[in-house]
Design a protein around this motif. Structure first.
Motif, PDB file in Angstrom:
ATOM      1  N   VAL A 306     -18.544 -34.297  18.016  1.00 14.16           N
ATOM      2  CA  VAL A 306     -17.193 -34.845  17.791  1.00 14.16           C
ATOM      3  C   VAL A 306     -17.240 -35.863  16.653  1.00 14.16           C
ATOM      4  O   VAL A 306     -16.418 -35.834  15.725  1.00 14.16           O
ATOM      5  N   MET A 307     -18.214 -36.756  16.707  1.00 17.62           N
ATOM      6  CA  MET A 307     -18.303 -37.853  15.737  1.00 17.62           C
ATOM      7  C   MET A 307     -18.403 -37.315  14.303  1.00 17.62           C
ATOM      8  O   MET A 307     -17.731 -37.802  13.394  1.00 17.62           O
ATOM      9  N   MET A 308     -19.250 -36.319  14.106  1.00 15.19           N
ATOM     10  CA  MET A 308     -19.424 -35.784  12.757  1.00 15.19           C
ATOM     11  C   MET A 308     -18.198 -34.969  12.336  1.00 15.19           C
ATOM     12  O   MET A 308     -17.711 -35.095  11.219  1.00 15.19           O
ATOM     13  N   SER A 309     -17.693 -34.145  13.241  1.00 12.81           N
ATOM     14  CA  SER A 309     -16.606 -33.225  12.864  1.00 12.81           C
ATOM     15  C   SER A 309     -15.310 -33.968  12.553  1.00 12.81           C
ATOM     16  O   SER A 309     -14.560 -33.543  11.668  1.00 12.81           O
ATOM     17  N   LEU A 310     -15.029 -35.033  13.296  1.00 12.63           N
ATOM     18  CA  LEU A 310     -13.760 -35.730  13.048  1.00 12.63           C
ATOM     19  C   LEU A 310     -13.757 -36.481  11.724  1.00 12.63           C
ATOM     20  O   LEU A 310     -12.737 -36.985  11.288  1.00 12.63           O
ATOM     21  N   ARG A 311     -14.910 -36.574  11.066  1.00 13.45           N
ATOM     22  CA  ARG A 311     -14.925 -37.145   9.715  1.00 13.45           C
ATOM     23  C   ARG A 311     -14.227 -36.208   8.728  1.00 13.45           C
ATOM     24  O   ARG A 311     -13.744 -36.618   7.697  1.00 13.45           O
ATOM     25  N   MET A 312     -14.206 -34.922   9.083  1.00 15.35           N
ATOM     26  CA  MET A 312     -13.620 -33.933   8.162  1.00 15.35           C
ATOM     27  C   MET A 312     -12.129 -33.776   8.417  1.00 15.35           C
ATOM     28  O   MET A 312     -11.671 -33.843   9.561  1.00 15.35           O
ATOM     29  N   LYS A 313     -11.409 -33.516   7.333  1.00 17.73           N
ATOM     30  CA  LYS A 313      -9.967 -33.318   7.454  1.00 17.73           C
ATOM     31  C   LYS A 313      -9.656 -32.144   8.396  1.00 17.73           C
ATOM     32  O   LYS A 313      -8.719 -32.194   9.178  1.00 17.73           O
ATOM     33  N   LYS A 314     -10.488 -31.103   8.320  1.00 24.44           N
ATOM     34  CA  LYS A 314     -10.212 -29.937   9.165  1.00 24.44           C
ATOM     35  C   LYS A 314     -10.586 -30.188  10.629  1.00 24.44           C
ATOM     36  O   LYS A 314     -10.235 -29.396  11.498  1.00 24.44           O
TER      37      LYS A 314
END
Ligand code: SF4
Length: 372
Positions: A306-314
């Motif tokens: 979650v932590m890494m993915s929510l950094r991305m706009k998508k």
């Protein structure tokens, strides 16, 4: 580069070059001041590591040679490095090397071209001479322009520039000038990070204070506005790209994919295990296979995905979460997601969750809600 009928490239390889000619005030990376003799020993150790590890992807999709400063090596040693990594580069779609403008010359630019490097990430940081001197950076705007031209003359046009903001005494006008100067070099990609004071950096030891949070938030707003006006997409919190120029390698990190880290100070991830290759260069030279392995619990993997993915706009795709963790996103975080959506910090389109503009500017608060 990828050829028809070739094996499908898979995996991501990072190679850390632990040398720099001078040390920047903010730096906490694994690096020592360049000495030719040590660099020669390091190349032997690197070769040993590459030959004896069985977890290095044979045909990685992306390769990233970072540091440190890869171009701090003398040209013949730089050529040797590219020869070693070249073994893995035949099928790779994105081959990036970090470059410092003052250590790039015609010979090294030609070596990059010959090796098939198709992306360069260059430290720009600021165009203000006082700010550069404060950071102990030894280049000027002209040095960066010349370096960019050398790369273009060698067919490398996919250029990313790094810029730091939030320096003590820096105001919006000065940051604005630096962004405009960086854009005048016509990069395809830019990474803009606010200054963080690491305890073990020169700044940390000198007690340099970071700028206050409110100013940092204003500067970030300025960064986003200027980059958007210039036609760049903020596809990650601190990373902006022209259409089609996302960093594939870094996207692998943000998508929480496995990646392989090689050389002193590199890290890697394989399934539910993270590892750090020996950080002390002296110890690495004695045993290039020394590393510390850190097992990741299912809770760690869920949170880090979650932590890494929510950094991305998508944001985070539900199917990707299931693939990485073996768990259903809503079983674990359903309540948190609903609450954050109600607060206007998160959006949920059924397939994926992603931060709203406000959520992105309050990312740390958003992530805290996901903590076990
Ligand atoms: S910031 Fe980069 S160039 Fe500066 S000392 Fe650290 S690794 Fe070297």
């Amino acid at each position: 580069m990828m050829t028809a009928g070739a094996n499908k490239a898979e995996g991501h390889l990072y190679v850390h070059v632990p040398f720099c000619r001078t040390i920047c005030g903010y730096c906490d990376f694994c690096r020592v001041v360049y000495r030719r003799e040590t660099a020669e020993q390091w190349l032997h150790a690197l070769q040993f590591e590459l030959n004896h590890r069985d977890d290095i992807p044979a045909v990685p999709e992306t390769i990233y040679i970072g540091g440190g400063t890869p171009t701090s090596l003398d040209a013949d040693l730089f050529a040797r490095l590219l020869e070693l990594t070249g073994t893995y580069a035949k099928e790779c779609t994105e081959y990036t090397v970090e470059v410092n403008p003052e250590t790039l010359d015609e010979t090294k630019a030609a070596l990059l071209r010959k090796a098939g490097v198709n992306r360069v990430s260059m430290g720009f940081q600021s165009s203000d001479p006082k700010e550069l001197a404060f950071m102990n950076r030894h280049h000027t705007l002209d040095t960066v322009r010349r370096a960019a031209q050398m790369l273009r003359d060698n067919g490398i046009d996919n250029l990313s520039l790094d810029l730091i903001y939030g320096l003590p005494g820096q105001d919006a006008a000065s940051l604005d000038r630096s962004i405009a100067d960086a854009l005048s070099i016509q990069p395809k990609h830019m990474s803009l990070y606010s200054l963080t004071i690491e305890e073990n950096s020169i700044f940390g030891k000198k007690g340099v204070e970071p700028c206050d949070e409110e100013l940092e938030a204003d500067l970030y707003e300025l960064v986003c506005a200027r980059m958007q006006e210039a036609g760049f997409e903020r596809y990650e919190i601190a990373n902006f790209a022209r259409y089609g120029y996302y960093s594939r390698h870094n996207t692998a990190y943000w998508e929480y994919r496995d990646f392989c880290g090689v050389s002193a100070g590199a890290s890697g991830k394989s399934g539910h295990m993270r590892y750090d290759v020996e950080r002390s260069l002296a110890a690495y030279l004695k045993n290039p296979l020394a590393r510390t392995e850190i097992p990741l619990s299912v809770e760690d993997v869920c949170f880090e995905t979650v932590m890494m993915s929510l950094r991305m706009k998508k944001g985070l795709k539900r199917s990707l979460f299931l693939e990485r963790t073996g768990r259903n996103l809503d079983d674990i975080y359903g309540n948190v997601i609903r609450e954050l959506c109600m607060q206007g910090l998160l959006m949920d389109d059924g397939e994926r969750i992603f931060c709203t503009e406000r959520g992105a500017s309050l990312l740390n608060d958003v992530l805290e809600s996901f903590l076990p």
